[in-house]
Scaffold this active site. Structure first.
Site, PDB file in Angstrom:
ATOM      1  N   SER A 133       2.436   6.104  -8.568  1.00 41.47           N
ATOM      2  CA  SER A 133       1.055   6.124  -8.094  1.00 41.47           C
ATOM      3  C   SER A 133       0.594   7.547  -7.832  1.00 41.47           C
ATOM      4  CB  SER A 133       0.909   5.275  -6.823  1.00 41.47           C
ATOM      5  OG  SER A 133       1.971   5.493  -5.947  1.00 41.47           O
ATOM      6  N   HIS A 189       0.557   0.500 -13.424  1.00 44.13           N
ATOM      7  CA  HIS A 189       0.458   0.651 -11.969  1.00 44.13           C
ATOM      8  C   HIS A 189       0.028  -0.656 -11.300  1.00 44.13           C
ATOM      9  CE1 HIS A 189      -1.411   2.706  -8.255  1.00 44.13           C
ATOM     10  NE2 HIS A 189      -0.120   2.499  -8.082  1.00 44.13           N
ATOM     11  N   GLU A 203      -3.355  -1.080 -13.366  1.00 47.34           N
ATOM     12  CA  GLU A 203      -3.973   0.061 -14.050  1.00 47.34           C
ATOM     13  C   GLU A 203      -3.042   0.465 -15.197  1.00 47.34           C
ATOM     14  OE1 GLU A 203      -6.483   2.392 -10.559  1.00 47.34           O
ATOM     15  OE2 GLU A 203      -4.325   2.719 -10.633  1.00 47.34           O
ATOM     16  N   ASN A 255      -6.272   4.462  -6.012  1.00 51.47           N
ATOM     17  CA  ASN A 255      -5.787   5.359  -4.955  1.00 51.47           C
ATOM     18  C   ASN A 255      -6.727   6.532  -4.715  1.00 51.47           C
ATOM     19  OD1 ASN A 255      -3.565   3.943  -4.112  1.00 51.47           O
ATOM     20  ND2 ASN A 255      -2.246   4.786  -5.698  1.00 51.47           N
TER      21      ASN A 255
HETATM   22  N1  CAA Z   1       3.855 -11.312  -1.087  1.00 52.85           N
HETATM   23  C1  CAA Z   1       3.422 -12.251  -1.958  1.00 52.85           C
HETATM   24  N2  CAA Z   1       2.258 -12.892  -1.860  1.00 52.85           N
HETATM   25  C2  CAA Z   1       1.510 -12.610  -0.805  1.00 52.85           C
HETATM   26  C3  CAA Z   1       1.896 -11.671   0.175  1.00 52.85           C
HETATM   27  C4  CAA Z   1       3.122 -11.011  -0.002  1.00 52.85           C
HETATM   28  N3  CAA Z   1       3.561 -10.079   0.840  1.00 52.85           N
HETATM   29  N4  CAA Z   1       0.940 -11.603   1.121  1.00 52.85           N
HETATM   30  C5  CAA Z   1      -0.002 -12.489   0.753  1.00 52.85           C
HETATM   31  N5  CAA Z   1       0.342 -13.073  -0.410  1.00 52.85           N
HETATM   32  C6  CAA Z   1      -0.441 -14.075  -1.134  1.00 52.85           C
HETATM   33  C7  CAA Z   1      -0.343 -15.408  -0.470  1.00 52.85           C
HETATM   34  O1  CAA Z   1       0.765 -16.170  -0.958  1.00 52.85           O
HETATM   35  C8  CAA Z   1      -1.674 -16.036  -0.813  1.00 52.85           C
HETATM   36  O2  CAA Z   1      -1.622 -16.576  -2.107  1.00 52.85           O
HETATM   37  P1  CAA Z   1      -2.266 -17.997  -2.411  1.00 52.85           P
HETATM   38  O3  CAA Z   1      -3.720 -17.844  -2.137  1.00 52.85           O
HETATM   39  O4  CAA Z   1      -1.931 -18.232  -3.837  1.00 52.85           O
HETATM   40  O5  CAA Z   1      -1.598 -18.935  -1.450  1.00 52.85           O
HETATM   41  C9  CAA Z   1      -2.641 -14.864  -0.867  1.00 52.85           C
HETATM   42  O6  CAA Z   1      -1.817 -13.695  -1.078  1.00 52.85           O
HETATM   43  C10 CAA Z   1      -3.412 -14.715   0.425  1.00 52.85           C
HETATM   44  O7  CAA Z   1      -2.453 -14.554   1.466  1.00 52.85           O
HETATM   45  P2  CAA Z   1      -2.585 -15.114   2.934  1.00 52.85           P
HETATM   46  O8  CAA Z   1      -3.574 -16.238   2.976  1.00 52.85           O
HETATM   47  O9  CAA Z   1      -1.238 -15.370   3.498  1.00 52.85           O
HETATM   48  O10 CAA Z   1      -3.067 -13.848   3.741  1.00 52.85           O
HETATM   49  P3  CAA Z   1      -4.398 -13.076   3.607  1.00 52.85           P
HETATM   50  O11 CAA Z   1      -5.505 -13.947   3.136  1.00 52.85           O
HETATM   51  O12 CAA Z   1      -4.481 -12.396   4.904  1.00 52.85           O
HETATM   52  O13 CAA Z   1      -4.115 -12.013   2.447  1.00 52.85           O
HETATM   53  C11 CAA Z   1      -3.419  -9.974   1.530  1.00 52.85           C
HETATM   54  C12 CAA Z   1      -3.101 -11.075   2.524  1.00 52.85           C
HETATM   55  C13 CAA Z   1      -3.351 -10.513   0.098  1.00 52.85           C
HETATM   56  C14 CAA Z   1      -2.352  -8.893   1.716  1.00 52.85           C
HETATM   57  C15 CAA Z   1      -4.865  -9.436   1.826  1.00 52.85           C
HETATM   58  O14 CAA Z   1      -4.956  -9.051   3.165  1.00 52.85           O
HETATM   59  C16 CAA Z   1      -5.269  -8.287   0.946  1.00 52.85           C
HETATM   60  O15 CAA Z   1      -5.684  -8.461  -0.183  1.00 52.85           O
HETATM   61  N6  CAA Z   1      -5.150  -7.055   1.510  1.00 52.85           N
HETATM   62  C17 CAA Z   1      -5.471  -5.832   0.767  1.00 52.85           C
HETATM   63  C18 CAA Z   1      -4.289  -5.426  -0.051  1.00 52.85           C
HETATM   64  C19 CAA Z   1      -4.572  -4.192  -0.870  1.00 52.85           C
HETATM   65  O16 CAA Z   1      -5.630  -3.581  -0.814  1.00 52.85           O
HETATM   66  N7  CAA Z   1      -3.580  -3.789  -1.662  1.00 52.85           N
HETATM   67  C20 CAA Z   1      -3.644  -2.589  -2.469  1.00 52.85           C
HETATM   68  C21 CAA Z   1      -2.974  -1.468  -1.745  1.00 52.85           C
HETATM   69  S1  CAA Z   1      -3.041   0.024  -2.644  1.00 52.85           S
HETATM   70  C22 CAA Z   1      -1.681  -0.054  -3.628  1.00 52.85           C
HETATM   71  O17 CAA Z   1      -0.872  -0.940  -3.604  1.00 52.85           O
HETATM   72  C23 CAA Z   1      -1.569   1.046  -4.616  1.00 52.85           C
HETATM   73  C24 CAA Z   1      -0.532   2.044  -4.387  1.00 52.85           C
HETATM   74  O18 CAA Z   1      -0.163   2.718  -5.331  1.00 52.85           O
HETATM   75  C25 CAA Z   1      -0.010   2.344  -3.058  1.00 52.85           C
END
Ligand code: CAA
Length: 280
Positions: A117, A138, A150, A188
């Site tokens: 990343s 990515h 990505e 990012n």
């Molecule tokens: N592992 C696997 N699946 C997960 C999970 C995990 N740790 N956390 C949540 N999920 C899944 C759940 O199983 C659920 O799926 P279904 O709808 O199919 O049942 C779905 O995600 C929603 O989860 P929850 O209802 O339990 O919880 P939530 O609605 O609070 O969502 C979240 C949790 C998906 C993490 C949500 O808060 C979210 O989208 N957050 C933002 C995450 C984000 O922006 N990520 C990008 C980060 S930047 C990056 O990664 C790039 C880099 O290079 C660093």
């Protein structure tokens, strides 16, 4: 691409290995340390278990996906792979050494994809010794839940290589989007300055961590606040991406703020260590 080698058994590696196995691929799940392979296998088991509990997959799908993942601490096992997806820590030297060893193990046809990343795909492509067969793939955290991949082309990435990983991302149930090999790519570049700004607001006493996050959830409809997101991504990863944006663009607003730097120095890296902006 029947067999995929996933190198690196941390959060991202485990997530990619899980979805690849669910999509029917045989997965070689490698880490140089046996204990890390076992830990990563535990993360995959937990991820599949979560889907089973939610009745998103059957017991049979759960068991067969798990059976398709073979953990390994022997790099030579990667020889059987049609594609290598590297998700080891963001250390250019570590990756360079790994590619050097892989070059002698994998046939020339094998595509190397990196989940980096913060490092240049063009530069990593050169150190891989097969720049036309090298590409960025990515993924986002948590991998099983986030739809985007990505697809990052280095200067010398061949059309066929980019197409192969685009097709693969679709087969994994993701939405591949082509992006240029520029620092931070798209997500990012946009999200990390937001996290840095939220941490700076905390540093300046604008509001508490909980209130900053609540503001972004209620005011912008973000699924989670930027500080909780930083904890999820890992503060070491956030720091490394901001630092690379800062070095590449020379823009002061990318300089990792002290609220992030000090936590990294203390080893408070977020959910993975049980403490970051929040305590878990
Ligand atoms: N592992 C696997 N699946 C997960 C999970 C995990 N740790 N956390 C949540 N999920 C899944 C759940 O199983 C659920 O799926 P279904 O709808 O199919 O049942 C779905 O995600 C929603 O989860 P929850 O209802 O339990 O919880 P939530 O609605 O609070 O969502 C979240 C949790 C998906 C993490 C949500 O808060 C979210 O989208 N957050 C933002 C995450 C984000 O922006 N990520 C990008 C980060 S930047 C990056 O990664 C790039 C880099 O290079 C660093």
């Amino acid at each position: 691409m029947k067999t995929i080698a996933v190198l690196g058994t941390g959060t991202m590696g485990a997530g990619v290995a899980q979805i690849a196995a669910q999509a029917g691929h045989d997965v070689i799940f490698w880490n140089r340390r046996e204990a890390s392979v076992e830990k990563g296998m535990g993360v995959i088991q937990k991820g599949l278990g979560r889907l089973l509990k939610k009745e998103r997959i059957s017991q049979q799908d759960h068991d067969s996906a798990l059976a398709r993942v073979s953990g390994s601490a022997t790099l030579e096992d990667v020889k059987a792979a049609d594609l290598v997806l590297e998700a080891v820590p963001e250390d250019a030297e570590l990756k360079r050494e790994l590619y050097e060893r892989l070059g002698a193990i994998c046939s020339e046809e094998v595509v190397f994809a990196t989940n980096t990343s913060s490092l240049s795909i063009t530069e990593l492509g050169r150190s891989s010794g097969r720049p036309t067969k090298f590409v960025g793939m990515h993924f986002f955290n948590p991998v099983p839940a986030m739809k985007l991949v990505e697809i990052v082309r280095g200067l010398e990435t061949a059309d066929a290589t980019a197409q192969a990983v685009t097709d693969l991302a679709e087969r994994l149930g993701k939405v591949p989007i082509p992006v240029r090999d520029m620092p931070g790519f798209v997500v990012n570049r946009v999200v990390m300055p937001m996290i840095n700004e939220a941490a700076t607001a905390l540093q300046q006493g604008v509001a508490s961590a909980e209130h900053i996050d609540e503001c972004m959830k209620l005011g912008c409809n973000h699924p989670m606040g930027p500080l909780a997101l930083a904890d999820l991504v890992g503060l070491d990863v956030v720091w490394a991406i901001l630092d690379s944006l800062y070095r590449e663009f020379g823009d002061a607003h990318h300089k990792p703020c002290l609220e992030i730097t000090k936590r990294v120095e203390a080893g408070h890296l977020g959910t993975k260590t049980g403490r970051g902006f929040y305590t878990y």
